[in-house]
Design a protein around this motif. Structure first.
Motif, PDB file in Angstrom:
ATOM      1  N   GLN A   1      -1.504  11.270  -7.631  1.00  0.00           N
ATOM      2  CA  GLN A   1      -1.969  11.091  -8.876  1.00  0.00           C
ATOM      3  C   GLN A   1      -2.396  12.026  -9.370  1.00  0.00           C
ATOM      4  OE1 GLN A   1      -3.999   7.277  -9.369  1.00  0.00           O
ATOM      5  NE2 GLN A   1      -2.644   6.420  -7.882  1.00  0.00           N
TER       6      GLN A   1
ATOM      7  N   CYS B   1      -8.197   9.560  -6.170  1.00  0.00           N
ATOM      8  CA  CYS B   1      -7.381   8.541  -6.705  1.00  0.00           C
ATOM      9  C   CYS B   1      -7.010   7.358  -6.118  1.00  0.00           C
ATOM     10  CB  CYS B   1      -6.038   9.313  -7.446  1.00  0.00           C
ATOM     11  SG  CYS B   1      -6.660  10.682  -8.205  1.00  0.00           S
ATOM     12  N   GLY B   2      -7.100   7.332  -4.727  1.00  0.00           N
ATOM     13  CA  GLY B   2      -6.612   6.267  -4.011  1.00  0.00           C
ATOM     14  C   GLY B   2      -5.264   6.236  -3.689  1.00  0.00           C
TER      15      GLY B   2
ATOM     16  N   MET C   1      -1.836   4.744   0.328  1.00  0.00           N
ATOM     17  CA  MET C   1      -0.970   3.777   0.544  1.00  0.00           C
ATOM     18  C   MET C   1       0.705   4.614   0.495  1.00  0.00           C
ATOM     19  SD  MET C   1      -2.723   1.059   0.888  1.00  0.00           S
ATOM     20  CE  MET C   1      -1.589  -0.030   1.290  1.00  0.00           C
ATOM     21  N   ARG C   2       0.471   5.511  -0.590  1.00  0.00           N
ATOM     22  CA  ARG C   2       1.955   6.342  -0.812  1.00  0.00           C
ATOM     23  C   ARG C   2       1.905   7.396   0.242  1.00  0.00           C
ATOM     24  NH1 ARG C   2       4.535   5.222  -6.372  1.00  0.00           N
ATOM     25  NH2 ARG C   2       3.618   3.052  -6.653  1.00  0.00           N
TER      26      ARG C   2
ATOM     27  N   GLU D   1       4.215  -2.323   1.883  1.00  0.00           N
ATOM     28  CA  GLU D   1       4.099  -2.785   0.320  1.00  0.00           C
ATOM     29  C   GLU D   1       3.300  -1.678  -0.512  1.00  0.00           C
ATOM     30  OE1 GLU D   1       4.888  -5.428  -0.603  1.00  0.00           O
ATOM     31  OE2 GLU D   1       5.571  -6.747   1.320  1.00  0.00           O
ATOM     32  N   SER D   2       3.914  -1.853  -1.727  1.00  0.00           N
ATOM     33  CA  SER D   2       3.084  -0.669  -2.409  1.00  0.00           C
ATOM     34  C   SER D   2       3.417  -1.143  -4.024  1.00  0.00           C
ATOM     35  CB  SER D   2       3.570   0.604  -2.326  1.00  0.00           C
ATOM     36  OG  SER D   2       4.839   0.812  -2.642  1.00  0.00           O
TER      37      SER D   2
ATOM     38  N   ASP E   1       6.261   1.747 -12.097  1.00  0.00           N
ATOM     39  CA  ASP E   1       5.932   2.045 -10.722  1.00  0.00           C
ATOM     40  C   ASP E   1       4.689   2.790 -10.957  1.00  0.00           C
ATOM     41  OD1 ASP E   1       6.422   2.637  -7.986  1.00  0.00           O
ATOM     42  OD2 ASP E   1       6.418   4.959  -8.432  1.00  0.00           O
TER      43      ASP E   1
ATOM     44  N   ARG F   1       1.996   0.288 -10.735  1.00  0.00           N
ATOM     45  CA  ARG F   1       1.649  -0.232  -9.429  1.00  0.00           C
ATOM     46  C   ARG F   1       0.581   0.756  -8.879  1.00  0.00           C
ATOM     47  NH1 ARG F   1       7.110  -1.382  -9.492  1.00  0.00           N
ATOM     48  NH2 ARG F   1       7.337  -3.466 -10.073  1.00  0.00           N
ATOM     49  N   ALA F   2       1.099   2.191  -9.082  1.00  0.00           N
ATOM     50  CA  ALA F   2       0.024   3.289  -8.651  1.00  0.00           C
ATOM     51  C   ALA F   2      -1.083   3.176  -8.991  1.00  0.00           C
ATOM     52  CB  ALA F   2       0.969   4.549  -8.847  1.00  0.00           C
ATOM     53  N   GLN F   3      -1.343   2.979 -10.313  1.00  0.00           N
ATOM     54  CA  GLN F   3      -2.810   2.581 -10.868  1.00  0.00           C
ATOM     55  C   GLN F   3      -3.484   1.365 -10.209  1.00  0.00           C
ATOM     56  OE1 GLN F   3      -4.798   4.521 -12.999  1.00  0.00           O
ATOM     57  NE2 GLN F   3      -3.005   5.908 -12.241  1.00  0.00           N
TER      58      GLN F   3
ATOM     59  N   GLU G   1      -3.065   0.412  -7.217  1.00  0.00           N
ATOM     60  CA  GLU G   1      -3.348   0.815  -5.869  1.00  0.00           C
ATOM     61  C   GLU G   1      -4.540   1.581  -5.777  1.00  0.00           C
ATOM     62  OE1 GLU G   1       0.436   2.735  -4.370  1.00  0.00           O
ATOM     63  OE2 GLU G   1       1.483   0.767  -5.016  1.00  0.00           O
ATOM     64  N   GLY G   2      -4.451   2.772  -6.707  1.00  0.00           N
ATOM     65  CA  GLY G   2      -5.718   3.494  -6.643  1.00  0.00           C
ATOM     66  C   GLY G   2      -6.976   2.894  -7.321  1.00  0.00           C
TER      67      GLY G   2
ATOM     68  N   LEU H   1      -8.235   0.966  -4.361  1.00  0.00           N
ATOM     69  CA  LEU H   1      -8.855   1.645  -3.283  1.00  0.00           C
ATOM     70  C   LEU H   1     -10.336   2.407  -3.883  1.00  0.00           C
ATOM     71  CD1 LEU H   1      -5.808   3.310  -1.361  1.00  0.00           C
ATOM     72  CD2 LEU H   1      -6.850   1.145  -1.034  1.00  0.00           C
TER      73      LEU H   1
ATOM     74  N   SER I   1      -1.646  -3.880   2.835  1.00  0.00           N
ATOM     75  CA  SER I   1      -0.820  -3.679   1.788  1.00  0.00           C
ATOM     76  C   SER I   1      -1.414  -4.152   0.614  1.00  0.00           C
ATOM     77  CB  SER I   1       0.528  -4.847   1.948  1.00  0.00           C
ATOM     78  OG  SER I   1      -0.237  -6.407   1.802  1.00  0.00           O
ATOM     79  N   ILE I   2      -0.928  -3.456  -0.596  1.00  0.00           N
ATOM     80  CA  ILE I   2      -1.578  -3.812  -1.868  1.00  0.00           C
ATOM     81  C   ILE I   2      -0.261  -4.173  -2.425  1.00  0.00           C
ATOM     82  CG2 ILE I   2      -2.518  -2.967  -3.955  1.00  0.00           C
ATOM     83  CD1 ILE I   2      -4.260  -1.014  -2.194  1.00  0.00           C
ATOM     84  N   GLU I   3       0.181  -5.501  -2.951  1.00  0.00           N
ATOM     85  CA  GLU I   3       1.203  -5.764  -3.882  1.00  0.00           C
ATOM     86  C   GLU I   3       0.805  -6.120  -5.162  1.00  0.00           C
ATOM     87  OE1 GLU I   3       4.282  -9.691  -3.377  1.00  0.00           O
ATOM     88  OE2 GLU I   3       3.067  -9.121  -1.547  1.00  0.00           O
TER      89      GLU I   3
END
Lengths: 158, 725
Positions: A98, A136-137, A140-141, A157-158, B621, B624-626, B628-629, B632, B669-671
């Motif tokens: 990020q 930024c967390g 997962m990626r 899962e992402s 996408d 989704r990244a936002q 997930e972040g 977390l 997982s984060i879905e």
């Protein structure tokens, strides 16, 4: 001031700095290799992770005199010429960063992992990567990218 | 008659081969083109007119689109250019992106305050605010291309179409690429206002809503992405400040002569709250900083103990006089009088620190005559795009040029200019030498600007059927909106509502922190709903479903989150699910599944599911990244993070005593499911983070029957909750 010679990314760099100066400041502020980042200065964030003789290390706590006897220092700049190391490619495929500030360190740690353990389990990846913080967390990626590079990705899962 | 810029450009852009920049007028000024080779002219035009250069075309087909927002990981370097390119119908493969100049009159948006133009990357508002701006500019750029092609071929514009960077004239079978049009580009006499009805419909989007790689990621994986920390200039020297850990305390340096005599030290610069040192090298500056002997005076924070203040806050919440009312609907007092049952609970949160991975820093060069300056900085911008530097130097706004760099994290901290202003003070002292100011991590923690601690007292009533009839929410804490944002419930149909703020002041520096007051306040609201539902023997999702009956978009996120998380299905032994809803621009419902180690007090989050309505999803996408972040960062703050103050002094200093979430603690997982929508895009950067506390505490309540009401949920607090009666 003292004179040192560093071997960084297979090139020789002479440098004159005070004894005890961290490798991180030498690389960044004296040699202009700024891909290695400063984040904490006490080896707890891992943004300055690079390789010394193939082993991952935190540049912020290594005094320059400790790596000036021919040790091979490898930084993110030396990983590939075109940014196409398999780990870098996986990082792009996973769209891992990020803000990106920690990712030089993340990538260097991941490369060290895969060079010593080409097909790590997910738990091995988490353990090995645990020392590199990402605010930024993007963990997962990062996990997904390492598994992609290792060819072990099943389904994250992402 | 003086030659106008328009005449100039019309005659001259044809002769160039280096491409052209399209300037689009914003105050009745005609649009025009300027050759890229004529950099002096371009700079003059930037300086003279409220005009906007959004795009640069080259004959080889390359297109540069300018991004007016900061890039701190949230993806603006892609999302805004995508919106522009979509409407211009550009070939995305030919697009590269650069930051626009930091000139709000030119590149600002009205998205924050109608009638004013601002460049700010705050509040998850970038995409929402720039949506109409970028669409219109992109459509106008396409119009210039079309009208130029029409002139070149001598055909009516109405017979032309475009697709992916090519103009077509179907009748004659001709086509021409945008780049090939550069020598023939001609500004139309009038650039039409293009309204939304003439723009693409969502069904016609080729770029918006598609999974596109982010433009800046390759730089971020090969080490070449430049953060301000990485800037090096000829002759650059280094600055550091010692600020102590007692905010606002005045320093007295007792060994100045010793410091000035140290190797490489150029200057000692006193501040009201700090001692600055400038030295030839960074290591010399840091050595000098360690040697400073400073006596610190008292400050407004002296005598303040953060962990003892909650008693005071609780008694303030109990006073009969209201604080500042933020929302009021119906009559909560009356509802309580006629209630079948009432509930009241206090929720608390400690200070948290931004911990952006790149500690604050800036590079500034002040001209020798002190009449101009250049700034290299990672900033979230702000009402003053020159970041306070003109005021420090006493020079006009236009004499400061800001070179925006990537931000190594923002989260609200880089919307404050303290570090930029400090650097300007140092750079003035040694002008014209450029100064790189470095904050160490210890500086960054101890002189942080925190999300305030606060207490929320929630009081609710239900009628005989168990329907929620009132909710009052009293926030006590320092910082106004910093503690009060997120108290209003617009998507829960509760007939009687009161939200109010009661202020305190402790002399501790405060700032917006990702999602601001939404974190603590959504925690309180969502937990209160679950506590009531539990008492009413209602399922938490079913309870919310009733409250959301009049808000179909919110309800859709709840239903989808319940569906994808398998809500209501059996859960593995020792685990439970919890739910929380957040509105912050976009609407989202999150469900988590946790377990608890009853010996250590560690909470483990196994899964997170999110259903989100973000309006038109520009970059799915990235959304989704936002998510997930955001989850977390939320887990990190909710489970681990805590700044404490003893006698005014910040007790933490680095990651050993301010730990962040690490890789071994992430969920399996984060879905995220993004709901389809044709509405204007909404921000996604701060919707996930405030879900986390409520979802975890609600899962904990279902798992253990115990309540977690004080963030962070440290193992010690979890064990205390488990042993409570």
């Amino acid at each position: 001031m003292a004179k040192y010679t560093l071997n960084v990314n297979d090139e020789t760099y002479p440098v004159e700095v005070a004894e005890g100066t961290s490798l991180l400041w030498v690389l960044r502020e004296h040699l202009g290799l700024t891909g290695t980042k400063y984040g904490c200065g006490i080896a707890l964030c891992g943004a300055c992770t690079l390789h010394i003789d193939g082993q991952p290390a935190k540049a912020c706590i290594i005094p320059v005199e400790g790596v000036a006897s021919g040790q091979r220092i490898r930084t993110i700049e030396g990983l590939s010429e075109k940014g196409d190391h398999p780990v870098q490619k996986a990082w792009i495929a996973a769209q891992a960063p990020q803000c990106g500030f920690c990712h030089s360190g993340q990538i260097m740690q991941a490369v060290a992992l895969l060079e010593s353990n080409p097909r790590p389990t997910r738990e091995e990846i988490k353990t090995y990567m645990n020392g590199i913080l990402c605010r930024c967390g993007t963990y997962m990626r990062i996990l997904k990218a390492v598994e992609m590079a290792a060819g072990t990705e099943t389904h994250v899962e992402s | 008659m003086p030659k106008t810029a328009t005449q100039y450009s019309r005659r001259n852009f044809l002769k160039t081969s280096g491409g052209v920049v399209l300037f689009i007028g914003a105050s009745g000024i005609l649009p025009y083109l300027v050759s890229c080779r004529d950099t002096r002219r371009m700079k003059e035009e930037f300086a003279r007119h409220p005009i906007t250069a959004w795009v640069q075309f080259s004959e080889d087909g390359q297109i540069i689109i300018y991004n007016p927002a900061a890039e701190m990981g949230q993806g603006s370097m892609t999302s805004l250019p995508v919106i522009f390119a979509e409407e211009m119908d550009a070939d995305w493969a030919r697009v590269s992106v650069e930051f626009s100049p930091q000139e709000a009159e030119i590149y600002g948006s009205e998205g924050w305050t109608p009638g004013s133009k601002l460049m700010m990357t705050v509040g998850s508002r970038t995409t929402h605010s720039y949506w109409p701006v970028m669409r219109k500019a992109g459509a106008q750029a396409r119009y210039v291309l079309l009208s130029s092609a029409a002139g070149h071929w001598e055909v009516p514009l109405s017979e032309l179409t475009t697709s992916e960077g090519v103009v077509y004239h179907e009748k004659s079978g001709r086509k021409i690429e945008y780049g090939q049009l550069v020598p023939f580009l001609k500004m139309p006499e009038v650039l039409p206002e293009i309204d939304e009805a003439q723009m693409k419909k969502p069904g016609e989007f080729r770029l918006i809503g598609k999974v596109l790689p982010r433009t800046e990621i390759p730089e971020k994986v090969n080490g070449t992405a430049l953060f301000a920390q990485d800037i090096r200039l000829p002759g650059m020297v280094y600055g550091v400040l010692e600020r102590g850990n007692l905010h606002g305390s005045r320093p007295t340096l007792t060994n100045e002569a010793e410091i000035v005599g140290m190797d490489g030290v150029l200057k000692v610069v006193p501040f009201d709250y700090a001692i600055g040192v400038i030295a030839q090298t960074l290591e010399q500056a840091l050595s000098a900083k360690r040697k400073l002997r400073i006596e610190w005076g008292p400050s407004p924070a002296s005598g303040f103990h953060s962990q003892e203040v909650f008693e005071t806050y609780a008694s303030m919440a109990g006073q009969p006089e209201r604080g500042r009312v933020i929302t009021e609907a119906g009559d909560v007092q009356q509802a309580i009088k006629t209630a079948a049952r009432t509930y009241s609970a206090d929720f608390k949160n400690d200070y948290v620190y931004h911990a952006q991975m790149e500690p604050l820093n800036a590079v500034i060069r002040v001209a020798e005559d002190l009449q101009s300056a250049e700034v290299w900085v990672g900033s979230q911008q702000g009402p003053d795009t020159k970041l306070g530097v003109p005021g420090i130097l006493g020079i006009p706004h236009e004499k400061v040029e800001v070179h925006l760099q990537y931000l190594g994290g923002g989260f609200g901290r880089r919307s404050m200019n303290d570090f930029v202003e400090e650097c300007a003070v140092l750079a003035r002292e040694v002008a014209p030498l450029p100064v790189k100011l470095i904050w160490t991590r210890e500086d960054d923690v101890a002189y942080g600007a925190f999300r305030p601690l606060s207490l929320q007292r929630l009081t609710a009533s239900v009628d005989a059927r168990g329907t929620l009839t009132s909710l009052s929410h009293c926030v006590v804490g320092d910082g106004g909106n910093l503690v009060a944002s997120g108290v209003t419930n617009t998507h829960y149909d509760i007939p009687n509502q009161l939200a109010e703020w009661r202020g305190a002041s402790h002399g501790i520096r405060l700032k917006h922190w990702r999602a601001v007051g939404h974190g603590p306040n959504k925690f309180a609201i969502e937990c209160m709903l679950d506590e009531i539902a539990r008492d009413q023997q209602a399922d938490p999702v079913a309870f919310r479903r009733k409250l959301m009956a009049k808000s179909p978009r919110a309800l859709a996120t709840l239903d989808k989150a319940a569906e994808i998380s398998g809500w209501g299905e059996p859960v593995a032994e020792g685990r439970a699910k919890g739910v929380a809803f957040v509105e912050h621009g976009s609407l989202g419902t999150g469900v988590c599944e946790i377990s608890v180690d009853r010996n250590t007090g560690d909470i483990r989050v196994h899964h997170f599911w999110i259903a989100l309505d973000a309006g038109i999803p520009v970059q799915p996408d990235n959304i989704r990244a936002q998510m997930e972040g955001g989850i977390l960062m939320g887990m990190s703050s909710v489970l681990k993070e805590q700044i404490t103050i003893v006698d005014g002094r910040v007790q933490q200093s680095n990651f050993h005593d301010y730990p962040l979430l690490r890789m071994q603690e992430i969920p399996d997982s984060i879905e995220t499911v993004i709901l389809p929508s044709g509405e204007r895009p909404e921000g996604v950067g701060e919707t996930a983070t405030p879900m986390v506390a409520g979802a975890i505490a609600n899962a904990f309540l279902r798992l253990t029957g115990k309540r977690l009401r004080h963030m962070p949920f440290t193992p010690q607090r979890v064990l205390e909750a488990l042993s409570s009666s």
